[in-house]
Design a protein around this motif. Structure first.
Motif, PDB file in Angstrom:
ATOM      1  N   ILE A 221      35.208  41.619  52.379  1.00  0.00           N
ATOM      2  CA  ILE A 221      35.955  41.562  51.116  1.00  0.00           C
ATOM      3  C   ILE A 221      34.963  41.863  49.982  1.00  0.00           C
ATOM      4  N   LEU A 222      35.359  42.703  49.041  1.00  0.00           N
ATOM      5  CA  LEU A 222      34.585  42.874  47.809  1.00  0.00           C
ATOM      6  C   LEU A 222      35.492  42.497  46.646  1.00  0.00           C
ATOM      7  N   TYR A 223      35.156  41.384  45.992  1.00  0.00           N
ATOM      8  CA  TYR A 223      35.980  40.855  44.901  1.00  0.00           C
ATOM      9  C   TYR A 223      35.267  41.154  43.584  1.00  0.00           C
ATOM     10  N   MET A 224      35.716  42.209  42.896  1.00  0.00           N
ATOM     11  CA  MET A 224      35.113  42.616  41.625  1.00  0.00           C
ATOM     12  C   MET A 224      35.714  41.778  40.487  1.00  0.00           C
ATOM     13  N   THR A 225      34.919  41.525  39.457  1.00  0.00           N
ATOM     14  CA  THR A 225      35.457  40.807  38.289  1.00  0.00           C
ATOM     15  C   THR A 225      34.965  41.459  36.999  1.00  0.00           C
ATOM     16  N   ARG A 226      35.707  41.166  35.945  1.00  0.00           N
ATOM     17  CA  ARG A 226      35.402  41.693  34.618  1.00  0.00           C
ATOM     18  C   ARG A 226      34.377  40.802  33.921  1.00  0.00           C
ATOM     19  N   VAL A 227      33.466  41.407  33.177  1.00  0.00           N
ATOM     20  CA  VAL A 227      32.618  40.630  32.267  1.00  0.00           C
ATOM     21  C   VAL A 227      33.493  40.315  31.048  1.00  0.00           C
ATOM     22  N   GLN A 228      33.667  39.011  30.792  1.00  0.00           N
ATOM     23  CA  GLN A 228      34.719  38.580  29.865  1.00  0.00           C
ATOM     24  C   GLN A 228      34.204  38.399  28.447  1.00  0.00           C
ATOM     25  N   ARG A 229      34.504  39.388  27.646  1.00  0.00           N
ATOM     26  CA  ARG A 229      34.056  39.383  26.244  1.00  0.00           C
ATOM     27  C   ARG A 229      34.407  38.068  25.540  1.00  0.00           C
ATOM     28  N   GLU A 230      35.608  37.537  25.819  1.00  0.00           N
ATOM     29  CA  GLU A 230      36.109  36.360  25.108  1.00  0.00           C
ATOM     30  C   GLU A 230      35.308  35.091  25.399  1.00  0.00           C
ATOM     31  N   ASP A 257      35.059  50.611  56.870  1.00  0.00           N
ATOM     32  CA  ASP A 257      36.355  51.293  56.753  1.00  0.00           C
ATOM     33  C   ASP A 257      37.478  50.297  56.461  1.00  0.00           C
ATOM     34  N   ASP A 258      37.267  49.049  56.894  1.00  0.00           N
ATOM     35  CA  ASP A 258      38.325  48.051  56.675  1.00  0.00           C
ATOM     36  C   ASP A 258      37.970  47.087  55.538  1.00  0.00           C
ATOM     37  N   LEU A 259      37.050  47.512  54.666  1.00  0.00           N
ATOM     38  CA  LEU A 259      36.737  46.696  53.484  1.00  0.00           C
ATOM     39  C   LEU A 259      38.021  46.493  52.678  1.00  0.00           C
ATOM     40  N   CYS A 260      38.168  45.295  52.120  1.00  0.00           N
ATOM     41  CA  CYS A 260      39.307  45.005  51.234  1.00  0.00           C
ATOM     42  C   CYS A 260      38.738  44.853  49.817  1.00  0.00           C
ATOM     43  N   ILE A 261      39.072  45.796  48.925  1.00  0.00           N
ATOM     44  CA  ILE A 261      38.555  45.767  47.545  1.00  0.00           C
ATOM     45  C   ILE A 261      39.570  45.044  46.667  1.00  0.00           C
ATOM     46  N   MET A 262      39.128  43.959  46.059  1.00  0.00           N
ATOM     47  CA  MET A 262      40.039  43.145  45.249  1.00  0.00           C
ATOM     48  C   MET A 262      39.513  43.021  43.817  1.00  0.00           C
ATOM     49  N   HIS A 263      40.401  42.668  42.916  1.00  0.00           N
ATOM     50  CA  HIS A 263      40.057  42.420  41.509  1.00  0.00           C
ATOM     51  C   HIS A 263      41.243  41.649  40.925  1.00  0.00           C
ATOM     52  N   PRO A 264      40.998  40.558  40.211  1.00  0.00           N
ATOM     53  CA  PRO A 264      42.146  39.813  39.668  1.00  0.00           C
ATOM     54  C   PRO A 264      42.856  40.581  38.547  1.00  0.00           C
ATOM     55  N   LEU A 265      42.168  41.573  37.978  1.00  0.00           N
ATOM     56  CA  LEU A 265      42.653  42.346  36.833  1.00  0.00           C
ATOM     57  C   LEU A 265      42.833  41.412  35.628  1.00  0.00           C
ATOM     58  N   PRO A 266      42.800  41.849  34.394  1.00  0.00           N
ATOM     59  CA  PRO A 266      42.651  43.251  34.017  1.00  0.00           C
ATOM     60  C   PRO A 266      41.245  43.777  34.292  1.00  0.00           C
ATOM     61  N   ARG A 267      41.189  45.072  34.638  1.00  0.00           N
ATOM     62  CA  ARG A 267      39.867  45.701  34.763  1.00  0.00           C
ATOM     63  C   ARG A 267      39.559  46.402  33.438  1.00  0.00           C
TER      64      ARG A 267
END
Ligand code: CP
Length: 308
Positions: A221-230, A257-267
């Protein structure tokens, strides 16, 4: 007895599975649930901006046959006149059957739950927790990987202020053979209290790195996140750190090949739009699954609180 959701740890692993099972049944048989909440009202009290969480809660209640009321910014509520969260919760208890609250202050949903006579759901409190995002994440992982155990989970970006990451680690660290790879700039590392309480004290294996590409081949799993300006006090720090990680197709060269790319959004910039059509991109499925898990959650809390 009134039941609320403030932290993902309020639910046992068995209860999380029960919610996943209910959400999967809703996906399979939506018509069976379309009248379940007829006559019931959800109040969405959003003191902070939101697209997914507020609207998916509203869609969830409408698809259960219920109704919604609420506000989407503090300025349009009596908080602007100085009303406390505690009083707001008491007042809304007179109008609705269940509350979903988002607030910039850590602990505000807990204060609401202590003062409301109806169930309260934490829809995100400052840089602390976001348990219903985690419900969406768990259903996504379960449907994509077929399991919540035996996983190497990379979490990348703003691990300091990222409430979605704190709640996700709290949930996944309770499953067997889950290992975390914490990928962030030095300044945005996972807070010590989270590492101590959720990882070290439970003996959960984890590594920390600044180098996403180096660890890519290990990840399920790769769980990307936003750097949160607020959440930053200093705009210069935000500008320096905001583009620390930008996932582009070349960075996936060594990914499974079976990596799951996730992000809670907003990106913002963290995932190039050129990845959206990659079969490993799961972040828009995550959005949809969030609605089904919130439907399952509303049903569970209303039932256990004696309102259904
Ligand atoms: N993931 C999430 O919480 O999105 P919103 O801020 O749009 O609700």
């Amino acid at each position: 007895m009134k039941r609320s959701l403030i932290s993902i740890q309020d639910f046992s692993v068995e209860e999380l599975q029960e919610l996943i099972d209910t959400a999967n049944d809703i996906i399979a048989r939506p018509e069976a649930y379309s009248e379940c909440c007829r006559g019931r009202k959800l109040a969405t009290l959003f003191f902070e901006p939101s697209t997914r969480t507020r609207l998916s809660f509203e869609a969830a209640m409408l698809e259960l046959g219920g109704s919604v009321l609420g506000f989407s910014e503090a300025q349009s509520s009596s908080a602007a006149k100085g009303e406390s969260v505690a009083d707001t919760a008491k007042v809304i208890s007179c109008y609705a059957d269940i509350i979903a609250i988002r607030h910039p202050k850590e602990g505000a949903p807990l204060v609401a739950a202590m003062n409301a006579t109806i169930p309260v759901i934490n829809a995100g409190d400052g840089g602390h927790n976001h348990p219903t995002q985690t419900l969406a994440d768990l259903l996504t992982i379960h449907r994509e990987k077929g399991r919540l155990s035996h996983l190497t989970v990379g979490v990348c970006g703003d691990l300091k202020f990222g409430r979605t990451v704190h709640s996700l680690i709290a949930a996944l660290s309770r499953y067997e053979d889950v290992r975390f790879v914490l990928i962030s700039p030095e300044e945005l590392k996972l807070p010590s209290y989270v590492k101590k309480e959720l990882l070290r004290e439970r003996g959960i294996p984890y590594t920390q790195t600044t180098d996403l590409e180096a660890v890519m081949p290990e990840l399920d799993i790769l769980y990307m996140t936003r750097v949160q300006r607020e959440r930053f006090f200093n705009e210069e720090d935000y500008l320096r750190l905001k583009d620390s990680y930008i996932l582009t197709p070349d960075k996936l060269a060594n990914a499974r090949d079976d990596l799951c790319i996730m992000h809670p959004l907003p990106r913002v910039n963290e995932i190039s739009v050129t990845i959206d059509d990659d079969p490993r991109a799961c972040y828009f499925k995550q959005v949809l699954y969030g609605k089904y898990m919130r439907m399952a959650l509303i049903l569970k809390l209303l039932k256990e609180s004696g309102s259904l």
